[in-house]
Scaffold this motif. Sequence first.
Motif: not given
Length: 320
Positions: A197-215
């Motif tokens: 359900p959740s993940m702690f990630d470094s912001l640079p690798s998570a950024a495209p997925h956040i912007k795409a609404g995938k997480v």
Amino acid sequence: MLYRRSLIAASLVAALPARAQAWPTKPIKLVVPYAPGGTTDVIARMIAEHLGQRLGQNIIVDNKPGKGAMVGTALVAKAAPDGYTLLMSVISGLSISPTLYGGADFNPMGDFIHVSLASRNPSVLVVNPGFSARTFQEYVDYAKANPGKLAFATSGAGSSNHLLGARLEQVIGAALVHVPYRGAGPAMVDTIAGNVPSMFDSLPSAAPHIKAGKVRALAVSGEQRSPAFPDVPTMKEQGFPDLISYSWFGISVPAKTPQTIVDRLAKEMQAVLKEPAVVKRWEEIGAEGSTMTPAEFSRFVQAEIDKWTPVVKASGARPD
């Protein structure tokens, strides 16, 4: 005959500085101690492209994940000190995992020359869009109401994100379930799929997925909000100042690498980190660029070892 030998010897000695200055004369390998797709890989490939251009040689990224970044780190520690094997050095491989795993077959300081910091990045807590929590406080409340049941993924045991999750457990007094992966890429795939359900990630690798609404991003671990995601609050401003945390990435080489090569690498890294394309890319993905001399970066790495060693011991975290 003696005169002729003397001339040959003199010519060989004279050629040594020229050979050192000619470095590099062939492609260079940049070992990344994590799987493709994560922050380390993203940062490394950007550095490889621009540093390679400045050095006039291809820099080949070689992903060697495992054991909290210690597998790839150890490979570089044992590599020939000739400037053709570089390490994408990370907080986990040098400052966290040696303590977490109970030792390493390399010395984080003695076996390396730490050349240059590349970036410092806050972490971000993201959740699958189907997960009920919509704020960091709601996530904490869920964890407290369901002790030992809420799982979080990370790029692997020994990562700064693993320790951030362990620190959250300490702060809120509730157990979470750590699900380690061999890199942030596969961890994010399972978070997007809802397998965790959740993940702690470094912001640079998570950024495209956040912007795409995938997480959905709930909070970042920096001192201040990221300019790349100004709507995502910090954990500090939501009442958790003890959760301020950054991962970092730099370039290191095996000990005994010639000083001329170290100096050249340091000089070119300083230039790379000031290139407009790199500055822009760092801003887009939420990375914080930072330049340091080899002496400064070495002091920084030692300070990080001194900082994280007692944290790892106090957290009770263990390799999963």
